[in-house]
Scaffold this active site. Structure first.
Site, PDB file in Angstrom:
ATOM      1  CG  ASP A 137     -65.205 -57.830 -53.314  1.00  0.00           C
ATOM      2  OD1 ASP A 137     -65.126 -57.067 -52.318  1.00  0.00           O
ATOM      3  OD2 ASP A 137     -66.265 -58.027 -53.938  1.00  0.00           O
ATOM      4  CG  HIS A 168     -41.518 -46.275 -38.914  1.00  0.00           C
ATOM      5  ND1 HIS A 168     -40.898 -47.500 -39.031  1.00  0.00           N
ATOM      6  CD2 HIS A 168     -40.729 -45.410 -39.586  1.00  0.00           C
ATOM      7  CE1 HIS A 168     -39.788 -47.371 -39.729  1.00  0.00           C
ATOM      8  NE2 HIS A 168     -39.655 -46.113 -40.076  1.00  0.00           N
ATOM      9  CG  ASP A 180     -41.346 -38.390 -43.063  1.00  0.00           C
ATOM     10  OD1 ASP A 180     -41.415 -38.175 -44.291  1.00  0.00           O
ATOM     11  OD2 ASP A 180     -40.504 -39.156 -42.551  1.00  0.00           O
ATOM     12  CG  ASP A 197     -38.829 -39.253 -47.593  1.00  0.00           C
ATOM     13  OD1 ASP A 197     -39.598 -38.813 -46.724  1.00  0.00           O
ATOM     14  OD2 ASP A 197     -38.003 -40.158 -47.379  1.00  0.00           O
ATOM     15  CG  HIS A 236     -33.360 -41.730 -38.067  1.00  0.00           C
ATOM     16  ND1 HIS A 236     -32.854 -40.808 -38.944  1.00  0.00           N
ATOM     17  CD2 HIS A 236     -34.222 -41.049 -37.265  1.00  0.00           C
ATOM     18  CE1 HIS A 236     -33.406 -39.632 -38.711  1.00  0.00           C
ATOM     19  NE2 HIS A 236     -34.221 -39.746 -37.674  1.00  0.00           N
ATOM     20  CG  HIS A 239     -33.788 -43.110 -47.514  1.00  0.00           C
ATOM     21  ND1 HIS A 239     -34.581 -42.788 -48.580  1.00  0.00           N
ATOM     22  CD2 HIS A 239     -34.374 -42.503 -46.441  1.00  0.00           C
ATOM     23  CE1 HIS A 239     -35.607 -42.051 -48.177  1.00  0.00           C
ATOM     24  NE2 HIS A 239     -35.495 -41.850 -46.878  1.00  0.00           N
ATOM     25  CG  HIS A 264     -36.777 -46.381 -47.426  1.00  0.00           C
ATOM     26  ND1 HIS A 264     -37.387 -47.006 -46.386  1.00  0.00           N
ATOM     27  CD2 HIS A 264     -36.750 -45.059 -47.093  1.00  0.00           C
ATOM     28  CE1 HIS A 264     -37.730 -46.110 -45.461  1.00  0.00           C
ATOM     29  NE2 HIS A 264     -37.347 -44.923 -45.876  1.00  0.00           N
ATOM     30  CD  GLU A 306     -34.744 -39.414 -43.700  1.00  0.00           C
ATOM     31  OE1 GLU A 306     -35.656 -39.433 -42.869  1.00  0.00           O
ATOM     32  OE2 GLU A 306     -34.743 -40.085 -44.745  1.00  0.00           O
ATOM     33  CE1 TYR A 322     -37.466 -38.052 -34.636  1.00  0.00           C
ATOM     34  CE2 TYR A 322     -35.203 -38.862 -34.561  1.00  0.00           C
ATOM     35  CZ  TYR A 322     -36.281 -38.396 -35.281  1.00  0.00           C
ATOM     36  OH  TYR A 322     -36.193 -38.269 -36.642  1.00  0.00           O
ATOM     37  NE  ARG A 329     -37.989 -38.038 -40.175  1.00  0.00           N
ATOM     38  CZ  ARG A 329     -38.802 -38.640 -39.332  1.00  0.00           C
ATOM     39  NH1 ARG A 329     -38.384 -38.945 -38.105  1.00  0.00           N
ATOM     40  NH2 ARG A 329     -40.041 -38.938 -39.672  1.00  0.00           N
ATOM     41  CD  GLU A 386     -37.073 -37.412 -45.348  1.00  0.00           C
ATOM     42  OE1 GLU A 386     -38.174 -37.441 -44.751  1.00  0.00           O
ATOM     43  OE2 GLU A 386     -36.548 -38.411 -45.864  1.00  0.00           O
TER      44      GLU A 386
END
Ligand code: GLY
Ligand code: MN
Ligand code: MN
Length: 443
Positions: free
Chosen positions: A37, A241, A258, A269, A348, A352, A359, A382, A386, A404, A406
């Site tokens: 809950d 991710h 990130d 972002d 990647h 975006h 996104h 971005e 890697y 990265r 960005e």
């Protein structure tokens, strides 16, 4: 904060596109349950909020252009002193009209009774199928109910149109006030990244830097992150991710962060990558400067008239050429680009759309062609590289480097504006901010 007149302008624009004889129906997002809950803090559905600014769950907005009694109808929760004592005040039907300018408002419990009568008088229904299972079910019941009345001369809707397609095209073009909020969100997130850089030192935990980021944003009034922050040191930076954020930061590793806050339902972002000890090693520096060159080349392509894929291709060219120069890729650059050899290290895309959703919505292609960039569109830029541990055919000195960079960029009439420019990304800038070799952190 967005003004009431901006929400009204959006409804008017949508209703003009819908034309007479149409109805649009859009539900609010339900509360999201975390466990048993316990619920997450409520976040309105972006499309619903874009049209109404109404912040409560259990609501449905209905727009019927040209309808005499009321064009803008808001179904919402009724006032209920007992429930309000637990959960806080509700606007109720009076508030929906007085504060949110609805022409009319009814209790959400009356939807089943009132909406079919509105539906049967319209020819065209603007509705986003598949977004709310509950409303989809109600909708099909209402429509079959109307069909059953056909012998009594009731015709009902003839056409269903994807409402989301229209709304998402509107949302792609940000107004001046939307850009102002996004600029504020970007500033707060940039400040959070600076704070993380200043705090970082070997031995701290990734979670402790996450705490710095969240604290900075929350203290500045941005109480939600637009997505789960990624704070990944060393090998973790190569996991795109990664959100566990529970490893210890090691001397000699790079750290990739990130993270971006959400402000008034608009996302930022930002990714920055920097050395845990405040000083880049020479392989780290070589790869970092390559990603930075790619990012600057991509940003340079963000201007009206260029198409969506131009920044990506600019980044791909710089990265492929750079990887060949460093001996990580071998071959003829145009062939490597054609064969997408860079994808092993840069898997990647370069960005975006960015807006109410991180996104964000909006088509990337129109009639099969990449979309042209136009003023008011906001996107991220971005690129990254890697190289995980054990990467075959790649010298060991490059292993466990994930980078990265960005930024959030708005297309202007003459080019673009980098909203996140307050977050440092030059090697010298970062090293100075962090105190060079980390000495400042040791004294
Ligand atoms: N933080 C998600 C992304 O960069 O797309
Ligand atoms: Mn992004
Ligand atoms: Mn990001």
């Amino acid at each position: 904060m967005m003004t009431g007149s901006e929400f009204k302008r959006r409804r008017t624009q949508l209703m003009r596109m819908m034309g007479p004889g149409s109805i649009a129906i859009l539900p609010a997002a339900p509360m999201a349950r975390r466990n048993r809950d316990a619920y997450y803090r409520y976040r309105p559905d972006s499309d619903f909020f874009y049209l109404t600014g109404f912040p409560e769950p259990n609501a449905v907005v209905v727009l019927i252009p040209g309808r005499k009694q009321a064009e803008y109808i808001l179904f919402c929760q009724e006032r209920d002193p007992e429930k309000e004592a637990w959960d806080g005040p509700r606007y109720g039907q009076e508030g929906a009209k007085a504060v949110f300018s609805a022409d009319d408002s009814f209790p959400i419990g009356d939807l089943d009774e009132i909406l079919p009568r509105m539906l049967e008088q319209c020819e065209r229904v603007f509705y986003a199928m598949g977004c709310s299972i509950e409303l989809d079910k109600q909708m099909s019941e209402w429509i079959s109910g109307i069909r059953e009345k056909s012998r009594a001369g009731v015709q009902g809707p003839l056409e269903f149109v994807a409402l989301d397609h229209y709304l998402h095209d509107m949302r792609l073009y940000k107004s001046r006030s939307e850009i102002k909020i996004m600029r504020d969100a970007a500033r707060i997130s940039a400040k959070a990244h600076v704070q993380a850089m200043k705090t970082c030192r070997p031995g701290l935990g990734e979670w402790q830097l996450e705490a710095e980021l969240v604290h900075t944003c929350t203290a500045a009034g941005a109480r939600d992150q637009a997505y789960s922050p990624i704070v990944g040191g060393g090998a973790n930076a190569c996991v795109l991710h990664y959100t566990e954020n529970r490893a210890e930061l090691r001397d000699g590793d790079l750290l990739l962060i990130d993270a971006g806050c959400e402000l008034d339902c608009y996302a930022s972002d930002i990714t920055r990558t920097f050395p845990v000890n405040g000083r880049f090693s020479s392989p780290q520096r070589a790869l970092y400067e390559l990603v930075l060159r790619a990012q600057l080349a991509a940003i340079d392509k963000v201007r009206p008239g260029n198409h969506w894929n131009d920044p990506h291709m600019a980044a791909v060219r710089v990265i492929t050429k750079g990887l060949v120069e460093l001996g990580i890729l071998k071959g003829y650059v145009p062939t490597l680009i054609k064969n997408e050899a860079y994808k092993r290290f840069y898997m990647h895309r370069t960005g975006h759309w960015l807006g109410m959703d991180v996104h964000d919505v909006g088509d990337y292609k129109v009639d099969g062609e990449w979309r042209l960039l136009e003023p008011g569109m906001v996107l991220t830029v971005e690129p990254g590289l890697y190289i995980p541990e054990g990467c075959k055919g790649v010298a060991k000195k490059w292993w466990n480097i994930g980078i990265r960079i960005e930024d959030d960029v708005v297309v202007t009439r003459s080019g673009c504006e980098v909203l996140t420019r307050d977050a440092p990304k030059g090697v010298a800038e970062i090293e100075t901010l962090m105190g060079g070799s980390g000495l400042a952190n040791q004294v």
